[in-house]
Design a protein around this motif. Structure first.
Motif, PDB file in Angstrom:
ATOM      1  N   PHE A   4       0.865  -1.175   0.000  1.00 13.93           N
ATOM      2  CA  PHE A   4       0.000   0.000   0.000  1.00 13.93           C
ATOM      3  C   PHE A   4       0.899   1.222   0.000  1.00 13.93           C
ATOM      4  O   PHE A   4       2.083   1.135   0.324  1.00 13.93           O
ATOM      5  CB  PHE A   4      -0.959   0.007   1.205  1.00 13.93           C
ATOM      6  CG  PHE A   4      -0.272  -0.037   2.550  1.00 13.93           C
ATOM      7  CD1 PHE A   4       0.126   1.122   3.200  1.00 13.93           C
ATOM      8  CD2 PHE A   4      -0.018  -1.253   3.165  1.00 13.93           C
ATOM      9  CE1 PHE A   4       0.762   1.071   4.432  1.00 13.93           C
ATOM     10  CE2 PHE A   4       0.606  -1.320   4.402  1.00 13.93           C
ATOM     11  CZ  PHE A   4       0.996  -0.148   5.038  1.00 13.93           C
ATOM     12  N   LEU A   5       0.346   2.368  -0.376  1.00 12.76           N
ATOM     13  CA  LEU A   5       1.102   3.611  -0.402  1.00 12.76           C
ATOM     14  C   LEU A   5       1.187   4.184   1.002  1.00 12.76           C
ATOM     15  O   LEU A   5       0.165   4.333   1.672  1.00 12.76           O
ATOM     16  CB  LEU A   5       0.452   4.620  -1.341  1.00 12.76           C
ATOM     17  CG  LEU A   5       1.123   5.994  -1.426  1.00 12.76           C
ATOM     18  CD1 LEU A   5       2.550   5.874  -1.968  1.00 12.76           C
ATOM     19  CD2 LEU A   5       0.304   6.942  -2.284  1.00 12.76           C
ATOM     20  N   LEU A   6       2.392   4.482   1.451  1.00 13.23           N
ATOM     21  CA  LEU A   6       2.610   5.158   2.727  1.00 13.23           C
ATOM     22  C   LEU A   6       3.179   6.535   2.435  1.00 13.23           C
ATOM     23  O   LEU A   6       4.164   6.662   1.704  1.00 13.23           O
ATOM     24  CB  LEU A   6       3.596   4.384   3.615  1.00 13.23           C
ATOM     25  CG  LEU A   6       4.056   5.131   4.870  1.00 13.23           C
ATOM     26  CD1 LEU A   6       2.896   5.348   5.840  1.00 13.23           C
ATOM     27  CD2 LEU A   6       5.197   4.392   5.549  1.00 13.23           C
ATOM     28  N   GLU A   7       2.559   7.550   3.017  1.00 12.78           N
ATOM     29  CA  GLU A   7       3.085   8.916   2.934  1.00 12.78           C
ATOM     30  C   GLU A   7       3.304   9.421   4.347  1.00 12.78           C
ATOM     31  O   GLU A   7       2.419   9.325   5.196  1.00 12.78           O
ATOM     32  CB  GLU A   7       2.102   9.848   2.215  1.00 12.78           C
ATOM     33  CG  GLU A   7       1.964   9.550   0.744  1.00 12.78           C
ATOM     34  CD  GLU A   7       1.028  10.509   0.035  1.00 12.78           C
ATOM     35  OE1 GLU A   7       0.294  11.270   0.705  1.00 12.78           O
ATOM     36  OE2 GLU A   7       1.027  10.495  -1.200  1.00 12.78           O
ATOM     37  N   ILE A   8       4.515   9.936   4.602  1.00 12.24           N
ATOM     38  CA  ILE A   8       4.823  10.604   5.863  1.00 12.24           C
ATOM     39  C   ILE A   8       5.018  12.071   5.508  1.00 12.24           C
ATOM     40  O   ILE A   8       5.922  12.412   4.744  1.00 12.24           O
ATOM     41  CB  ILE A   8       6.085  10.025   6.531  1.00 12.24           C
ATOM     42  CG1 ILE A   8       5.897   8.525   6.810  1.00 12.24           C
ATOM     43  CG2 ILE A   8       6.395  10.781   7.825  1.00 12.24           C
ATOM     44  CD1 ILE A   8       7.132   7.825   7.357  1.00 12.24           C
ATOM     45  N   ARG A  13       7.292  19.398   4.406  1.00 16.40           N
ATOM     46  CA  ARG A  13       7.674  18.574   3.264  1.00 16.40           C
ATOM     47  C   ARG A  13       7.034  17.191   3.328  1.00 16.40           C
ATOM     48  O   ARG A  13       6.518  16.781   4.352  1.00 16.40           O
ATOM     49  CB  ARG A  13       9.195  18.408   3.217  1.00 16.40           C
ATOM     50  CG  ARG A  13       9.743  17.635   4.410  1.00 16.40           C
ATOM     51  CD  ARG A  13      11.268  17.682   4.479  1.00 16.40           C
ATOM     52  NE  ARG A  13      11.748  17.026   5.676  1.00 16.40           N
ATOM     53  CZ  ARG A  13      12.526  15.968   5.699  1.00 16.40           C
ATOM     54  NH1 ARG A  13      12.946  15.435   4.563  1.00 16.40           N
ATOM     55  NH2 ARG A  13      12.923  15.424   6.825  1.00 16.40           N
ATOM     56  N   VAL A  14       7.136  16.495   2.195  1.00 18.87           N
ATOM     57  CA  VAL A  14       6.796  15.077   2.150  1.00 18.87           C
ATOM     58  C   VAL A  14       8.090  14.341   2.466  1.00 18.87           C
ATOM     59  O   VAL A  14       9.052  14.394   1.694  1.00 18.87           O
ATOM     60  CB  VAL A  14       6.246  14.660   0.766  1.00 18.87           C
ATOM     61  CG1 VAL A  14       6.033  13.154   0.717  1.00 18.87           C
ATOM     62  CG2 VAL A  14       4.958  15.399   0.458  1.00 18.87           C
ATOM     63  N   VAL A  15       8.136  13.689   3.615  1.00 15.92           N
ATOM     64  CA  VAL A  15       9.343  13.006   4.069  1.00 15.92           C
ATOM     65  C   VAL A  15       9.512  11.674   3.360  1.00 15.92           C
ATOM     66  O   VAL A  15      10.622  11.258   3.035  1.00 15.92           O
ATOM     67  CB  VAL A  15       9.291  12.796   5.604  1.00 15.92           C
ATOM     68  CG1 VAL A  15      10.474  11.998   6.104  1.00 15.92           C
ATOM     69  CG2 VAL A  15       9.199  14.135   6.321  1.00 15.92           C
ATOM     70  N   TYR A  16       8.380  11.014   3.080  1.00 16.57           N
ATOM     71  CA  TYR A  16       8.440   9.666   2.516  1.00 16.57           C
ATOM     72  C   TYR A  16       7.159   9.399   1.740  1.00 16.57           C
ATOM     73  O   TYR A  16       6.072   9.764   2.194  1.00 16.57           O
ATOM     74  CB  TYR A  16       8.568   8.663   3.667  1.00 16.57           C
ATOM     75  CG  TYR A  16       8.812   7.241   3.255  1.00 16.57           C
ATOM     76  CD1 TYR A  16      10.079   6.794   2.922  1.00 16.57           C
ATOM     77  CD2 TYR A  16       7.767   6.321   3.224  1.00 16.57           C
ATOM     78  CE1 TYR A  16      10.309   5.471   2.563  1.00 16.57           C
ATOM     79  CE2 TYR A  16       7.991   4.998   2.877  1.00 16.57           C
ATOM     80  CZ  TYR A  16       9.260   4.581   2.542  1.00 16.57           C
ATOM     81  OH  TYR A  16       9.491   3.278   2.194  1.00 16.57           O
ATOM     82  N   SER A  17       7.291   8.767   0.584  1.00 17.27           N
ATOM     83  CA  SER A  17       6.130   8.384  -0.207  1.00 17.27           C
ATOM     84  C   SER A  17       6.524   7.175  -1.056  1.00 17.27           C
ATOM     85  O   SER A  17       7.178   7.331  -2.088  1.00 17.27           O
ATOM     86  CB  SER A  17       5.673   9.538  -1.090  1.00 17.27           C
ATOM     87  OG  SER A  17       4.536   9.154  -1.841  1.00 17.27           O
ATOM     88  N   ILE A  77       0.693   9.535   7.356  1.00 14.43           N
ATOM     89  CA  ILE A  77       1.130   9.980   8.684  1.00 14.43           C
ATOM     90  C   ILE A  77       1.357  11.476   8.580  1.00 14.43           C
ATOM     91  O   ILE A  77       2.214  11.924   7.815  1.00 14.43           O
ATOM     92  CB  ILE A  77       2.401   9.239   9.128  1.00 14.43           C
ATOM     93  CG1 ILE A  77       2.087   7.755   9.310  1.00 14.43           C
ATOM     94  CG2 ILE A  77       2.961   9.862  10.408  1.00 14.43           C
ATOM     95  CD1 ILE A  77       3.286   6.886   9.612  1.00 14.43           C
ATOM     96  N   LEU A  78       0.539  12.236   9.298  1.00 13.33           N
ATOM     97  CA  LEU A  78       0.674  13.692   9.353  1.00 13.33           C
ATOM     98  C   LEU A  78       1.394  13.994  10.655  1.00 13.33           C
ATOM     99  O   LEU A  78       0.825  13.841  11.736  1.00 13.33           O
ATOM    100  CB  LEU A  78      -0.701  14.360   9.337  1.00 13.33           C
ATOM    101  CG  LEU A  78      -1.576  14.045   8.126  1.00 13.33           C
ATOM    102  CD1 LEU A  78      -3.004  14.483   8.364  1.00 13.33           C
ATOM    103  CD2 LEU A  78      -1.002  14.714   6.901  1.00 13.33           C
ATOM    104  N   GLU A  83      11.878  12.413  10.696  1.00  9.98           N
ATOM    105  CA  GLU A  83      13.244  12.345  10.163  1.00  9.98           C
ATOM    106  C   GLU A  83      13.650  10.895   9.958  1.00  9.98           C
ATOM    107  O   GLU A  83      13.311  10.032  10.753  1.00  9.98           O
ATOM    108  CB  GLU A  83      14.232  12.954  11.166  1.00  9.98           C
ATOM    109  CG  GLU A  83      13.945  14.386  11.545  1.00  9.98           C
ATOM    110  CD  GLU A  83      14.643  14.777  12.827  1.00  9.98           C
ATOM    111  OE1 GLU A  83      15.664  15.482  12.751  1.00  9.98           O
ATOM    112  OE2 GLU A  83      14.169  14.348  13.907  1.00  9.98           O
ATOM    113  N   ARG A  84      14.411  10.673   8.894  1.00 11.90           N
ATOM    114  CA  ARG A  84      15.057   9.380   8.691  1.00 11.90           C
ATOM    115  C   ARG A  84      16.267   9.325   9.625  1.00 11.90           C
ATOM    116  O   ARG A  84      16.801  10.364  10.016  1.00 11.90           O
ATOM    117  CB  ARG A  84      15.560   9.247   7.257  1.00 11.90           C
ATOM    118  CG  ARG A  84      14.473   9.254   6.218  1.00 11.90           C
ATOM    119  CD  ARG A  84      15.113   9.305   4.828  1.00 11.90           C
ATOM    120  NE  ARG A  84      14.114   9.377   3.801  1.00 11.90           N
ATOM    121  CZ  ARG A  84      13.729   8.340   3.062  1.00 11.90           C
ATOM    122  NH1 ARG A  84      14.285   7.167   3.254  1.00 11.90           N
ATOM    123  NH2 ARG A  84      12.802   8.484   2.152  1.00 11.90           N
ATOM    124  N   ALA A  85      16.718   8.126   9.931  1.00 16.68           N
ATOM    125  CA  ALA A  85      17.887   7.965  10.801  1.00 16.68           C
ATOM    126  C   ALA A  85      19.096   8.727  10.244  1.00 16.68           C
ATOM    127  O   ALA A  85      19.844   9.349  10.994  1.00 16.68           O
ATOM    128  CB  ALA A  85      18.220   6.490  10.985  1.00 16.68           C
TER     129      ALA A  85
END
Length: 134
Positions: A4-8, A13-17, A77-78, A83-85
Motif C-alpha cells: 500500500f502507499l505510505l506517505e509521511i 515537506r513530504v518526508v516519505y512516499s 502519517i501527518l 526524520e530518517r535515521a
C-alpha cells in the motif's frame, strides 16, 4: 506480497512516499501494525519511532507526534516533524537529552508548562536516539 502507499508528511515537506508491505506506529492506545487491507481509522500518534517494512528491510523514522490516517489503499502519517535515521545528528540529540534531563532535575520552583516542555524535549531526543540505533 501486497503493498500500500505510505506517505509521511510534515508541514514543511513530504518526508516519505513509497509502496510498503507494512508500517508500525505507536498510537495513544499502543503499538499498531498496519498491513494491506487494514480497516480505515484515524488516531493520534505518540512521540515514537515509526517502522516501515519493504520486503525484509525495516526502516525507522523519528516521528514527533501527529496523526495516522489509514485509508482503503493508502496510509498517511501527518506529523509535526519526521526524520530518517540518516538525517539525525546523534551528538545533537544526546546534547538535547542531557539539557532536558537537567531541566527536569533542576531544584527550585518550576512551573508546569516548563516541566511539560522539558518532558516533551526529552521524549523527542530519546526518539531520535532510538531511531539512530536502528
Amino acid at each position: 506480497m501486497s503493498t500500500f502507499l505510505l506517505e509521511i508528511v510534515t508541514p514543511d515537506r513530504v518526508v516519505y512516499s513509497e509502496q510498503v508491505n507494512s508500517v508500525t506506529v505507536r498510537g495513544v492506545e499502543g503499538e499498531l501494525g498496519i498491513l494491506p487491507g487494514h480497516i480505515p481509522f484515524v488516531t493520534p500518534l505518540q512521540i515514537a519511532p515509526v517502522y516501515v517494512k519493504i520486503g525484509n528491510e525495516r526502516t525507522p523514522f523519528a516521528v514527533q507526534g501527529g496523526f495516522v490516517e489509514v485509508r482503503k489503499d493508502k496510509v498517511v502519517i501527518l506529523a509535526e516533524s519526521a526524520e530518517r535515521a540518516s538525517e539525525i545528528d546523534r551528538e545533537r540529540a544526546e546534547a538535547a537529552k542531557e539539557r532536558a534531563q537537567a531541566r527536569l532535575n533542576a531544584k527550585g520552583r518550576q512551573d508546569e508548562i516548563d516541566h511539560r516542555r522539558a518532558e516533551l524535549a526529552l521524549q523527542r531526543a530519546m526518539n531520535r536516539i532510538k531511531v539512530t540505533q536502528g
